[in-house]
Write a protein that holds these residues in place. Structure first.
Motif, PDB file in Angstrom:
ATOM      1  N   LYS A 100      42.000  32.569  32.425  1.00 18.53           N
ATOM      2  CA  LYS A 100      42.745  33.772  32.051  1.00 18.53           C
ATOM      3  C   LYS A 100      44.238  33.487  31.854  1.00 18.53           C
ATOM      4  CE  LYS A 100      39.645  36.962  34.544  1.00 18.53           C
ATOM      5  NZ  LYS A 100      39.611  38.034  35.578  1.00 18.53           N
ATOM      6  N   TYR A 138      35.454  43.805  28.086  1.00 18.55           N
ATOM      7  CA  TYR A 138      35.371  44.409  29.422  1.00 18.55           C
ATOM      8  C   TYR A 138      34.892  45.861  29.381  1.00 18.55           C
ATOM      9  CZ  TYR A 138      37.504  40.472  31.930  1.00 18.55           C
ATOM     10  OH  TYR A 138      37.745  39.253  32.521  1.00 18.55           O
ATOM     11  N   HIS A 173      33.723  47.993  32.282  1.00 18.99           N
ATOM     12  CA  HIS A 173      34.682  48.481  33.286  1.00 18.99           C
ATOM     13  C   HIS A 173      35.559  49.615  32.760  1.00 18.99           C
ATOM     14  CE1 HIS A 173      33.653  45.297  36.018  1.00 18.99           C
ATOM     15  NE2 HIS A 173      34.064  44.345  35.211  1.00 18.99           N
ATOM     16  N   PHE A 196      41.206  50.222  37.312  1.00 21.76           N
ATOM     17  CA  PHE A 196      41.997  49.032  36.992  1.00 21.76           C
ATOM     18  C   PHE A 196      41.875  48.606  35.532  1.00 21.76           C
ATOM     19  CE2 PHE A 196      37.914  47.646  38.786  1.00 21.76           C
ATOM     20  CZ  PHE A 196      37.433  46.819  37.770  1.00 21.76           C
ATOM     21  N   LEU A 234      43.772  45.552  33.618  1.00 17.66           N
ATOM     22  CA  LEU A 234      42.935  44.401  33.258  1.00 17.66           C
ATOM     23  C   LEU A 234      43.165  44.029  31.782  1.00 17.66           C
ATOM     24  CD1 LEU A 234      40.609  42.386  33.827  1.00 17.66           C
ATOM     25  CD2 LEU A 234      38.998  44.276  33.444  1.00 17.66           C
ATOM     26  N   ARG A 270      29.814  30.657  39.410  1.00 20.08           N
ATOM     27  CA  ARG A 270      30.270  31.748  40.285  1.00 20.08           C
ATOM     28  C   ARG A 270      30.696  31.189  41.652  1.00 20.08           C
ATOM     29  NH1 ARG A 270      31.627  36.617  38.195  1.00 20.08           N
ATOM     30  NH2 ARG A 270      31.595  37.270  40.363  1.00 20.08           N
ATOM     31  N   THR A 309      36.090  37.578  43.863  1.00 19.33           N
ATOM     32  CA  THR A 309      36.986  38.258  42.908  1.00 19.33           C
ATOM     33  C   THR A 309      38.400  38.365  43.464  1.00 19.33           C
ATOM     34  OG1 THR A 309      35.067  39.546  42.190  1.00 19.33           O
ATOM     35  CG2 THR A 309      37.250  40.358  41.526  1.00 19.33           C
ATOM     36  N   ARG A 350      39.589  30.213  42.629  1.00 21.78           N
ATOM     37  CA  ARG A 350      40.444  31.364  42.931  1.00 21.78           C
ATOM     38  C   ARG A 350      41.247  31.165  44.219  1.00 21.78           C
ATOM     39  NH1 ARG A 350      36.118  35.917  40.799  1.00 21.78           N
ATOM     40  NH2 ARG A 350      37.058  36.263  38.756  1.00 21.78           N
ATOM     41  N   ILE A 367      43.972  39.902  43.000  1.00 24.66           N
ATOM     42  CA  ILE A 367      42.694  40.341  42.419  1.00 24.66           C
ATOM     43  C   ILE A 367      42.833  40.578  40.914  1.00 24.66           C
ATOM     44  CG2 ILE A 367      43.026  42.797  42.985  1.00 24.66           C
ATOM     45  CD1 ILE A 367      39.975  42.852  43.631  1.00 24.66           C
ATOM     46  N   GLY A 368      43.989  41.043  40.483  1.00 27.87           N
ATOM     47  CA  GLY A 368      44.210  41.281  39.048  1.00 27.87           C
ATOM     48  C   GLY A 368      44.505  39.999  38.286  1.00 27.87           C
ATOM     49  N   ASN A 410      43.409  36.705  38.723  1.00 27.21           N
ATOM     50  CA  ASN A 410      42.521  35.831  39.487  1.00 27.21           C
ATOM     51  C   ASN A 410      41.988  34.650  38.678  1.00 27.21           C
ATOM     52  OD1 ASN A 410      40.711  37.241  37.972  1.00 27.21           O
ATOM     53  ND2 ASN A 410      39.524  38.052  39.686  1.00 27.21           N
ATOM     54  N   HIS A 435      37.184  33.859  34.749  1.00 26.60           N
ATOM     55  CA  HIS A 435      36.036  34.758  34.612  1.00 26.60           C
ATOM     56  C   HIS A 435      34.792  33.888  34.494  1.00 26.60           C
ATOM     57  CE1 HIS A 435      33.342  37.838  32.984  1.00 26.60           C
ATOM     58  NE2 HIS A 435      32.904  36.876  32.191  1.00 26.60           N
TER      59      HIS A 435
HETATM   60  N1  UDP Z   1      39.681  43.660  38.817  1.00 25.12           N
HETATM   61  C1  UDP Z   1      40.886  44.223  39.233  1.00 25.12           C
HETATM   62  N2  UDP Z   1      40.876  45.070  40.312  1.00 25.12           N
HETATM   63  C2  UDP Z   1      39.735  45.382  40.990  1.00 25.12           C
HETATM   64  C3  UDP Z   1      38.522  44.806  40.571  1.00 25.12           C
HETATM   65  C4  UDP Z   1      38.527  43.948  39.481  1.00 25.12           C
HETATM   66  O1  UDP Z   1      41.924  43.954  38.636  1.00 25.12           O
HETATM   67  O2  UDP Z   1      39.801  46.156  41.951  1.00 25.12           O
HETATM   68  C5  UDP Z   1      39.683  42.754  37.664  1.00 25.12           C
HETATM   69  C6  UDP Z   1      39.645  41.298  38.107  1.00 25.12           C
HETATM   70  O3  UDP Z   1      40.499  40.556  37.252  1.00 25.12           O
HETATM   71  C7  UDP Z   1      38.191  40.910  37.901  1.00 25.12           C
HETATM   72  C8  UDP Z   1      37.802  41.752  36.688  1.00 25.12           C
HETATM   73  O4  UDP Z   1      38.515  42.975  36.855  1.00 25.12           O
HETATM   74  O5  UDP Z   1      38.033  39.531  37.691  1.00 25.12           O
HETATM   75  C9  UDP Z   1      36.330  42.025  36.545  1.00 25.12           C
HETATM   76  O6  UDP Z   1      35.843  42.547  37.759  1.00 25.12           O
HETATM   77  P1  UDP Z   1      34.451  42.070  38.381  1.00 25.12           P
HETATM   78  O7  UDP Z   1      34.106  43.009  39.485  1.00 25.12           O
HETATM   79  O8  UDP Z   1      33.452  41.915  37.264  1.00 25.12           O
HETATM   80  O9  UDP Z   1      34.810  40.659  39.044  1.00 25.12           O
HETATM   81  P2  UDP Z   1      34.461  39.133  38.649  1.00 25.12           P
HETATM   82  O10 UDP Z   1      33.074  39.115  38.058  1.00 25.12           O
HETATM   83  O11 UDP Z   1      35.531  38.699  37.666  1.00 25.12           O
HETATM   84  O12 UDP Z   1      34.548  38.371  39.953  1.00 25.12           O
END
Ligand code: UDP
Length: 140
Positions: free
Chosen positions: A11, A51, A54, A59, A63, A87, A93, A104, A111-112, A114, A117
């Motif tokens: 990212k 995305y 979502h 968020f 994002l 994974r 996450t 990570r 979390i934002g 991170n 993907h």
């Molecule tokens: N995300 C965020 N805040 C949150 C949850 C998710 O900014 O509370 C962002 C974060 O960058 C994450 C992406 O949204 O990687 C997609 O979320 P997901 O739950 O699919 O997590 P991932 O599969 O990336 O671990």
């Protein structure tokens, strides 16, 4: 175990910090092979489409803003159990909850922001690969 493919992204928070090589090395060291890779600067429309699952989450705006703030490396990874393996090496996450040695835990800021993907299931892997790559761009 079957050889499978998964979709991965490095990212913008990571490309801006010049971590493309460091993160790719962690992926390769885990036994996964990069069979397609390109650097893209996502448009708003591409990020929102990617995305879309979502779109109703609080968020979502942040994002999409993050994903369009700089270049992303989109990749297809291949290997035994590639989806689950990727994974695992990504980590949780929220980097605060990620295991030691994961991408990570090592590199993510929050979390934002991170850093990576990775697809979470065979169906999403197939969809996400198709979203970014033509079959001819994947060279196994
Ligand atoms: N995300 C965020 N805040 C949150 C949850 C998710 O900014 O509370 C962002 C974060 O960058 C994450 C992406 O949204 O990687 C997609 O979320 P997901 O739950 O699919 O997590 P991932 O599969 O990336 O671990």
């Amino acid at each position: 175990m079957a050889v499978e493919r998964t979709f991965s992204m490095i990212k913008p928070d990571a490309t801006k910090r010049n971590l493309t090589g460091a993160i790719t090395k962690m992926i390769e060291d885990a036994g996964l092979r990069v069979v397609a890779s390109k650097r893209v600067w996502m448009s708003q429309r591409e990020a929102e489409g990617f995305y879309a699952v979502h779109k109703d989450r609080p968020f979502f705006g942040e994002l999409v803003a993050g994903m369009t703030s700089g270049p992303t490396i989109v990749q297809v990874l291949e290997g035994e159990n590639a989806i689950l393996k990727n994974r695992e090496i990504m980590g949780a996450t929220n980097p605060a909850n990620a295991d030691e040695g994961t991408i990570r835990k090592t590199h993510a800021l929050s979390i934002g922001e991170n850093s990576v993907h990775g697809s979470d299931a065979p169906e999403t892997a197939a969809q996400e690969i198709k979203y970014w790559f033509a079959d001819t761009e994947i060279v196994g």
